[in-house]
Scaffold this motif. Structure first.
Motif, mmCIF file in Angstrom:
data_model
loop_
_atom_site.group_PDB
_atom_site.id
_atom_site.type_symbol
_atom_site.label_atom_id
_atom_site.label_comp_id
_atom_site.label_asym_id
_atom_site.label_seq_id
_atom_site.Cartn_x
_atom_site.Cartn_y
_atom_site.Cartn_z
ATOM 1 N N VAL A 131 4.372 -0.788 0.531
ATOM 2 C CA VAL A 131 3.815 -1.206 -0.754
ATOM 3 C C VAL A 131 4.920 -1.331 -1.796
ATOM 4 O O VAL A 131 4.954 -2.290 -2.582
ATOM 5 C CB VAL A 131 2.732 -0.211 -1.218
ATOM 6 C CG1 VAL A 131 2.218 -0.595 -2.603
ATOM 7 C CG2 VAL A 131 1.580 -0.172 -0.226
ATOM 8 N N GLN A 132 5.836 -0.382 -1.818
ATOM 9 C CA GLN A 132 6.944 -0.440 -2.772
ATOM 10 C C GLN A 132 7.802 -1.685 -2.544
ATOM 11 O O GLN A 132 8.172 -2.383 -3.496
ATOM 12 C CB GLN A 132 7.806 0.814 -2.645
ATOM 13 C CG GLN A 132 7.123 2.094 -3.099
ATOM 14 C CD GLN A 132 7.928 3.338 -2.764
ATOM 15 O OE1 GLN A 132 9.021 3.259 -2.191
ATOM 16 N NE2 GLN A 132 7.395 4.500 -3.108
ATOM 17 N N HIS A 137 9.740 -7.102 -3.758
ATOM 18 C CA HIS A 137 10.038 -8.448 -3.246
ATOM 19 C C HIS A 137 9.392 -9.513 -4.128
ATOM 20 O O HIS A 137 10.052 -10.498 -4.510
ATOM 21 C CB HIS A 137 9.519 -8.573 -1.811
ATOM 22 C CG HIS A 137 9.649 -9.952 -1.232
ATOM 23 N ND1 HIS A 137 10.785 -10.383 -0.581
ATOM 24 C CD2 HIS A 137 8.784 -11.013 -1.220
ATOM 25 C CE1 HIS A 137 10.618 -11.636 -0.187
ATOM 26 N NE2 HIS A 137 9.415 -12.040 -0.564
ATOM 27 N N MET A 138 8.118 -9.333 -4.457
ATOM 28 C CA MET A 138 7.408 -10.317 -5.273
ATOM 29 C C MET A 138 7.936 -10.323 -6.706
ATOM 30 O O MET A 138 8.037 -11.382 -7.332
ATOM 31 C CB MET A 138 5.912 -10.012 -5.259
ATOM 32 C CG MET A 138 5.265 -10.103 -3.881
ATOM 33 S SD MET A 138 5.457 -11.722 -3.090
ATOM 34 C CE MET A 138 4.499 -12.756 -4.197
ATOM 35 N N ALA A 185 8.909 -4.724 -16.344
ATOM 36 C CA ALA A 185 8.290 -3.544 -16.952
ATOM 37 C C ALA A 185 7.240 -2.904 -16.054
ATOM 38 O O ALA A 185 6.892 -1.736 -16.239
ATOM 39 C CB ALA A 185 7.653 -3.920 -18.289
ATOM 40 N N GLN A 186 6.724 -3.659 -15.071
ATOM 41 C CA GLN A 186 5.655 -3.156 -14.213
ATOM 42 C C GLN A 186 6.223 -2.513 -12.957
ATOM 43 O O GLN A 186 6.922 -3.168 -12.181
ATOM 44 C CB GLN A 186 4.710 -4.295 -13.823
ATOM 45 C CG GLN A 186 3.835 -4.792 -14.958
ATOM 46 C CD GLN A 186 2.945 -5.933 -14.514
ATOM 47 O OE1 GLN A 186 3.400 -7.060 -14.358
ATOM 48 N NE2 GLN A 186 1.681 -5.643 -14.309
ATOM 49 N N LYS A 187 5.900 -1.245 -12.747
ATOM 50 C CA LYS A 187 6.355 -0.548 -11.548
ATOM 51 C C LYS A 187 5.611 -1.065 -10.323
ATOM 52 O O LYS A 187 6.208 -1.322 -9.282
ATOM 53 C CB LYS A 187 6.138 0.959 -11.707
ATOM 54 C CG LYS A 187 6.626 1.770 -10.518
ATOM 55 C CD LYS A 187 6.424 3.259 -10.751
ATOM 56 C CE LYS A 187 6.916 4.063 -9.555
ATOM 57 N NZ LYS A 187 6.718 5.528 -9.759
ATOM 58 N N GLU A 188 4.296 -1.187 -10.432
ATOM 59 C CA GLU A 188 3.479 -1.740 -9.353
ATOM 60 C C GLU A 188 3.134 -3.172 -9.737
ATOM 61 O O GLU A 188 2.172 -3.416 -10.461
ATOM 62 C CB GLU A 188 2.226 -0.892 -9.136
ATOM 63 C CG GLU A 188 2.538 0.519 -8.650
ATOM 64 C CD GLU A 188 1.286 1.341 -8.405
ATOM 65 O OE1 GLU A 188 1.155 1.897 -7.306
ATOM 66 O OE2 GLU A 188 0.454 1.420 -9.324
ATOM 67 N N TYR A 189 3.905 -4.098 -9.220
ATOM 68 C CA TYR A 189 3.873 -5.467 -9.732
ATOM 69 C C TYR A 189 2.666 -6.256 -9.242
ATOM 70 O O TYR A 189 1.963 -6.886 -10.026
ATOM 71 C CB TYR A 189 5.166 -6.175 -9.338
ATOM 72 C CG TYR A 189 5.276 -7.573 -9.898
ATOM 73 C CD1 TYR A 189 5.273 -7.784 -11.271
ATOM 74 C CD2 TYR A 189 5.371 -8.674 -9.061
ATOM 75 C CE1 TYR A 189 5.363 -9.061 -11.798
ATOM 76 C CE2 TYR A 189 5.467 -9.952 -9.575
ATOM 77 C CZ TYR A 189 5.461 -10.143 -10.944
ATOM 78 O OH TYR A 189 5.543 -11.402 -11.459
ATOM 79 N N PRO A 196 -3.321 6.754 -2.739
ATOM 80 C CA PRO A 196 -1.983 6.855 -2.139
ATOM 81 C C PRO A 196 -2.035 7.322 -0.690
ATOM 82 O O PRO A 196 -2.964 8.022 -0.271
ATOM 83 C CB PRO A 196 -1.279 7.896 -3.024
ATOM 84 C CG PRO A 196 -2.074 7.944 -4.282
ATOM 85 C CD PRO A 196 -3.482 7.642 -3.897
ATOM 86 N N ALA A 197 -1.025 6.927 0.073
ATOM 87 C CA ALA A 197 -0.915 7.360 1.464
ATOM 88 C C ALA A 197 -0.642 8.857 1.510
ATOM 89 O O ALA A 197 0.129 9.385 0.713
ATOM 90 C CB ALA A 197 0.210 6.599 2.163
ATOM 91 N N VAL A 198 -1.291 9.541 2.446
ATOM 92 C CA VAL A 198 -1.104 10.977 2.613
ATOM 93 C C VAL A 198 -0.766 11.268 4.068
ATOM 94 O O VAL A 198 -1.017 10.451 4.961
ATOM 95 C CB VAL A 198 -2.367 11.770 2.208
ATOM 96 C CG1 VAL A 198 -2.655 11.599 0.735
ATOM 97 C CG2 VAL A 198 -3.570 11.333 3.040
ATOM 98 N N VAL A 199 -0.186 12.442 4.306
ATOM 99 C CA VAL A 199 0.124 12.865 5.671
ATOM 100 C C VAL A 199 -1.171 13.284 6.353
ATOM 101 O O VAL A 199 -1.862 14.196 5.891
ATOM 102 C CB VAL A 199 1.124 14.037 5.667
ATOM 103 C CG1 VAL A 199 1.384 14.514 7.090
ATOM 104 C CG2 VAL A 199 2.427 13.616 5.004
ATOM 105 N N ALA A 200 -1.515 12.602 7.440
ATOM 106 C CA ALA A 200 -2.764 12.882 8.144
ATOM 107 C C ALA A 200 -2.715 14.256 8.806
ATOM 108 O O ALA A 200 -1.682 14.668 9.335
ATOM 109 C CB ALA A 200 -3.029 11.806 9.193
ATOM 110 N N GLU A 201 -3.843 14.958 8.768
ATOM 111 C CA GLU A 201 -3.937 16.267 9.410
ATOM 112 C C GLU A 201 -4.641 16.190 10.756
ATOM 113 O O GLU A 201 -4.692 17.166 11.491
ATOM 114 C CB GLU A 201 -4.687 17.242 8.493
ATOM 115 C CG GLU A 201 -3.957 17.505 7.181
ATOM 116 C CD GLU A 201 -4.675 18.521 6.311
ATOM 117 O OE1 GLU A 201 -5.723 19.035 6.757
ATOM 118 O OE2 GLU A 201 -4.186 18.800 5.199
ATOM 119 N N GLU A 202 -5.214 15.025 11.061
ATOM 120 C CA GLU A 202 -5.873 14.815 12.339
ATOM 121 C C GLU A 202 -5.287 13.582 13.004
ATOM 122 O O GLU A 202 -4.829 12.651 12.336
ATOM 123 C CB GLU A 202 -7.385 14.625 12.153
ATOM 124 C CG GLU A 202 -8.089 15.834 11.568
ATOM 125 C CD GLU A 202 -9.576 15.593 11.408
ATOM 126 O OE1 GLU A 202 -10.015 14.454 11.690
ATOM 127 O OE2 GLU A 202 -10.287 16.523 11.013
#
Length: 252
Positions: A131-132, A137-138, A185-189, A196-202
């Motif tokens: 995503v970053q 890129h765009m 100026a936009q971080k998320e363009y 947000p993505a998280v570390v899966a526990e399963e």
């Protein structure tokens, strides 16, 4: 606006174009060119192509030692002398098929980027970086295009002495300058992260419950099939009355 007609003739879009930009970004995200650069930028060759498992206790990768030697950091060769080192094509195909998917909800238009890997930490990091990187890129692409249009408009501005045309060019330059400013100026363009993505526990797969159900069904079907086969074999071996040793009465 009053300058829209001239801007269109000059190949310049004064509108936001947000929806079109999202569609383009989604396709770029899945493109071979973008993914290839993504792999090399984040050194993904080994974790993507040489890893075959994850040790949860030690939090270490398990390598496919038939193809890669982690002790020496070298790819091995097959019996024909061909290296197991993957090509860019191999990595893109493997990533698309086994690790990466992009889906869009038709009712809301929300886009979900999913990444799977033996290591849940690696999957979470790749999802975030995807995503970053697509946002960057765009952003870079739009800034470069806007700056090129500004240079073109400034050149045309220098070539005209007509006050009305100068006003048009000033307005167009202002719009393109605004595009550059907002992009930087936009971080998320393009894509704004909602969840947000998280570390899966399963584990995402294999689904053990489903495997147990399927195994039970297959076992039951196999058992019934064996019973029918055995019954059929026994019926084939059973002696018929005509072939038995019972003598038939002789005709007088």
């Amino acid at each position: 606006s009053q300058f829209g007609g001239l801007a269109s003739l000059a190949g310049i879009n004064l509108g936001g174009g947000g929806s079109n930009q999202t569609i383009i970004a989604k396709e770029v995200l899945q493109s071979r060119a973008f993914l290839t650069k993504f792999f090399h930028r984040h050194d993904m060759e080994i974790p993507l192509m040489a890893v075959e498992g994850w040790n949860k206790k030690s939090e270490e990768w398990t390598y496919d030692r038939d193809k890669y030697n982690p002790d020496k950091g070298e790819w091995l060769f097959d019996s024909d002398g061909e290296t197991y080192k993957p090509t860019d094509w191999d990595m893109v195909e493997a990533f698309r098929e086994d690790h990466f998917s992009v889906s869009e909800a038709k009712d809301t238009g929300m886009i979900t980027v999913s990444v799977k890997h033996y290591s849940p930490v690696m999957a979470q990091q790749w999802a975030e970086k995807l995503v970053q990187d697509i946002n960057e890129h765009m952003r870079k692409q739009d800034v470069e295009e806007a700056e090129a249009r500004i240079a073109y408009l400034e050149q045309k501005l220098d070539e005209t002495n007509i006050a009305g045309m100068q006003q048009v060019f000033y307005q167009l330059i202002e719009n393109e300058t605004r595009t550059v400013m907002l992009a930087n100026a936009q971080k998320e363009y393009v894509f704004k992260t909602v969840d947000p993505a998280v570390v899966a526990e399963e584990k995402a797969e294999p689904k053990r419950a489903l495997i147990c159900v399927i195994a039970t069904l297959l076992g039951g079907m196999l058992g019934v099939f064996i019973v029918f086969i055995r019954a059929f074999i026994r019926s084939g071996r059973a002696p018929s009355p005509e072939s038995s040793g019972t003598p038939s009465p002789a005709a007088e």
